[in-house]
Design a protein around this motif. Sequence first.
Motif, short mmCIF file in Angstrom:
data_model
loop_
_atom_site.label_atom_id
_atom_site.label_comp_id
_atom_site.label_asym_id
_atom_site.label_seq_id
_atom_site.Cartn_x
_atom_site.Cartn_y
_atom_site.Cartn_z
N VAL A 80 0.83 -1.21 0.00
CA VAL A 80 0.00 0.00 0.00
C VAL A 80 0.86 1.26 0.00
CG1 VAL A 80 -2.01 -1.06 1.12
CG2 VAL A 80 -0.19 -0.07 2.53
N TYR A 81 2.18 1.06 -0.23
CA TYR A 81 3.12 2.19 -0.15
C TYR A 81 3.71 2.54 -1.52
CZ TYR A 81 7.10 4.96 1.52
OH TYR A 81 8.03 5.97 1.74
N LYS A 82 4.15 1.51 -2.26
CA LYS A 82 4.77 1.80 -3.56
C LYS A 82 4.59 0.58 -4.46
CE LYS A 82 8.88 4.09 -5.41
NZ LYS A 82 8.09 5.29 -5.78
N TYR A 83 3.92 0.81 -5.60
CA TYR A 83 3.55 -0.31 -6.47
C TYR A 83 4.75 -1.04 -7.04
CZ TYR A 83 2.62 -2.56 -10.93
OH TYR A 83 2.60 -3.43 -11.97
N ASP A 84 5.71 -0.32 -7.64
CA ASP A 84 6.80 -1.01 -8.34
C ASP A 84 7.63 -1.86 -7.39
OD1 ASP A 84 7.84 1.12 -7.01
OD2 ASP A 84 8.93 1.98 -8.71
N SER A 85 7.84 -1.36 -6.15
CA SER A 85 8.58 -2.15 -5.16
C SER A 85 7.76 -3.35 -4.68
CB SER A 85 8.97 -1.27 -3.97
OG SER A 85 9.81 -0.21 -4.39
N ALA A 86 6.45 -3.14 -4.48
CA ALA A 86 5.58 -4.26 -4.10
C ALA A 86 5.59 -5.32 -5.19
CB ALA A 86 4.16 -3.75 -3.85
N SER A 286 -8.60 21.82 -3.48
CA SER A 286 -7.38 21.88 -4.30
C SER A 286 -6.18 21.33 -3.53
CB SER A 286 -7.12 23.34 -4.71
OG SER A 286 -5.91 23.45 -5.43
N GLN A 287 -6.09 21.70 -2.26
CA GLN A 287 -4.96 21.21 -1.43
C GLN A 287 -4.97 19.69 -1.34
OE1 GLN A 287 -5.08 22.60 2.65
NE2 GLN A 287 -3.62 21.07 3.33
N PHE A 288 -6.15 19.11 -1.07
CA PHE A 288 -6.23 17.67 -0.85
C PHE A 288 -6.13 16.89 -2.15
CE2 PHE A 288 -8.87 18.80 3.13
CZ PHE A 288 -7.70 18.99 3.86
N ILE A 289 -6.65 17.44 -3.26
CA ILE A 289 -6.54 16.71 -4.52
C ILE A 289 -5.10 16.67 -4.99
CG2 ILE A 289 -6.84 18.54 -6.24
CD1 ILE A 289 -8.64 15.17 -6.23
N GLU A 290 -4.35 17.73 -4.75
CA GLU A 290 -2.93 17.73 -5.10
C GLU A 290 -2.16 16.71 -4.25
OE1 GLU A 290 -1.40 21.64 -4.82
OE2 GLU A 290 -2.62 22.45 -6.45
N TYR A 291 -2.53 16.62 -2.97
CA TYR A 291 -1.88 15.63 -2.11
C TYR A 291 -2.21 14.21 -2.59
CZ TYR A 291 -0.16 13.37 2.13
OH TYR A 291 0.54 12.58 3.00
N PHE A 298 3.21 8.60 -6.48
CA PHE A 298 4.25 7.91 -5.72
C PHE A 298 4.01 6.40 -5.72
CE2 PHE A 298 6.05 6.12 -1.85
CZ PHE A 298 7.32 6.64 -1.85
N TYR A 299 2.74 6.01 -5.53
CA TYR A 299 2.42 4.58 -5.48
C TYR A 299 2.47 3.97 -6.87
CZ TYR A 299 0.03 0.17 -4.77
OH TYR A 299 -0.29 -1.15 -4.76
N GLY A 300 1.97 4.71 -7.89
CA GLY A 300 1.92 4.18 -9.25
C GLY A 300 0.58 3.60 -9.60
N ALA A 301 -0.52 4.12 -8.93
CA ALA A 301 -1.87 3.61 -9.21
C ALA A 301 -2.41 4.31 -10.45
CB ALA A 301 -2.78 3.85 -8.01
#
Length: 570
Positions: A80-86, A286-291, A298-301
Amino acid sequence: MLKPILIGSIFLFFSVVCFSQSTANYSFTELDNTIENAAKYDKVITKSINDLQAKIRSLAKDDLLSEYELSHQLYNYYKVYKYDSAYEYACRCQRIAYKLNDPKKIAYSSITLSFTLLSSGLFKETADSLRVININGLDDSIKTEYYALRARYYYDLADYAKDNYYTLTYNKIGGNYLDSALALYPKTSFSYLYYKGLKDIRLGNMAEAKDNFTKLVASSGLSEHEFALTASTLSDIYIQSGSIDSAISLLINAAIADIKSSTKETSAMYNLAQLLYKKGDIKKASQFIEYAINDASFYGARQRKVQLIAILPLIEAEKINQVESQKKVLIGYSVVMTILLIAVIFLAYTVYKQVAKLKLAQKIISEAHQKEHEINQQLAETNKKLSEMHVKEQEINEALAESNDKLSDANHKLSEANKIKEEYIGYFFNANSEFFNRIERFKRSIEQKVMDRKLDEIKFLVNQINLRKEKEDLLKNFDKAFLKLFPHFVEEFNMLFKPEDRIQLKDGEILNTDLRIFALIRMGINDMGKISQILEYSVNTINTYKTKIKNKSIVQNDEFVDKIMQIESN
């Protein structure tokens, strides 16, 4: 005619100010603080990952079993942190499982690989991976994960299709797989309760699902990730029932839990941004959608990034619209301030002219008195027989001198009143105009009585002047004008004190001295010297009143004046 213009300008000014201010219905403080500390939470995960990777590097090449276990632990961190590493560690577990020729590990590693592919939005690859898994002879714990993953796969397909044919078919297949998982889960486990509620949602049993998730989210012992998953799912039930406020509160808590657990594959922040956008809170949306976009990148979803990028232009367009609206508000504010400035200049000019006329009248009266005295001296020198009349005339002159002294004193107090009037010209213009008219009538009456030598009537007119009453009327006029602008001032002022310390006005009182001090402060007069002049107290007395009142308040002394200034006008 000027008074309606001034009142209208003031009303428009406060309307503009009030319109430009917005109040949030929710507190995002904890979420904002959590976002600021996100790197700290990620650092904990990164350290655990680095420790496990160091252990793998220290293993002997033939220690495949230990390498499998450590790789699986790394997969659990990354899923649930990073797709390519998972994906990398799921594949590594699969390769090691084949080397070990262990059917259970082969099947389980294939399930983890399928989970990773599905989380990234690769539906075809997920289907290919699931198709080759053989669950015969596997433990129930592995079977439940397989069935639950199958159910999620078809539910995600149903959500992606969103039509009247395939969606129904995919939901039905997903429900069948979920039944198989529920038959194997312990009845009291989190997985059973969560998936039971999820199935109720898909079947339309919203009331039962809501009750189940409400109990689950309130239970103790849930991990951050389990809480976030449950709260996010429960928020969807509230959204469908129209309870948007409850949904937002749940999504805020879910987003906080996701950040604390370093979960990047999440929908809570995205759903929260969508709801805030619909409610008009564009800044937070806007703040939350950017986050959320940063997390998805970062995850790659892939499918999550598509969803997020689709709503981002709408939010940005609305931000532009709000900027344009604010520009219009500022233009309106500038117009109002210009009107007010013109009105104040006009009123100041009018007052100046009235004062000049009053001084001219005083000069004329003084010159008349001087000429009258000269005539009296000439009459005394030319006609001794009129001495008795001269004596009476002298008494009249003394009476006039006394009245002049009183008039001079009244003029001095009027000068002080004019200073106050200049500070609050918008409220007391009519009262001052009426006062000037009375002085004008009084002057004409005095002149007439002087001409007619009616001493007794002059004394009577002079005695009718009651400066104290004039001052009280002025304060009452201020009280009325102030409470017209701040009708809830007394109630909100009293809310700053305990019930036993609140001010109780006497019959007939509009404001008392305590209230007037802070009413003047609320109007923008912070100079204790001016306040003492207005209320006719010494500066020390005013400061004593002020300190005594602040000490009784339930708020901090240094915050008390700020609270007063926050009391809003009508």
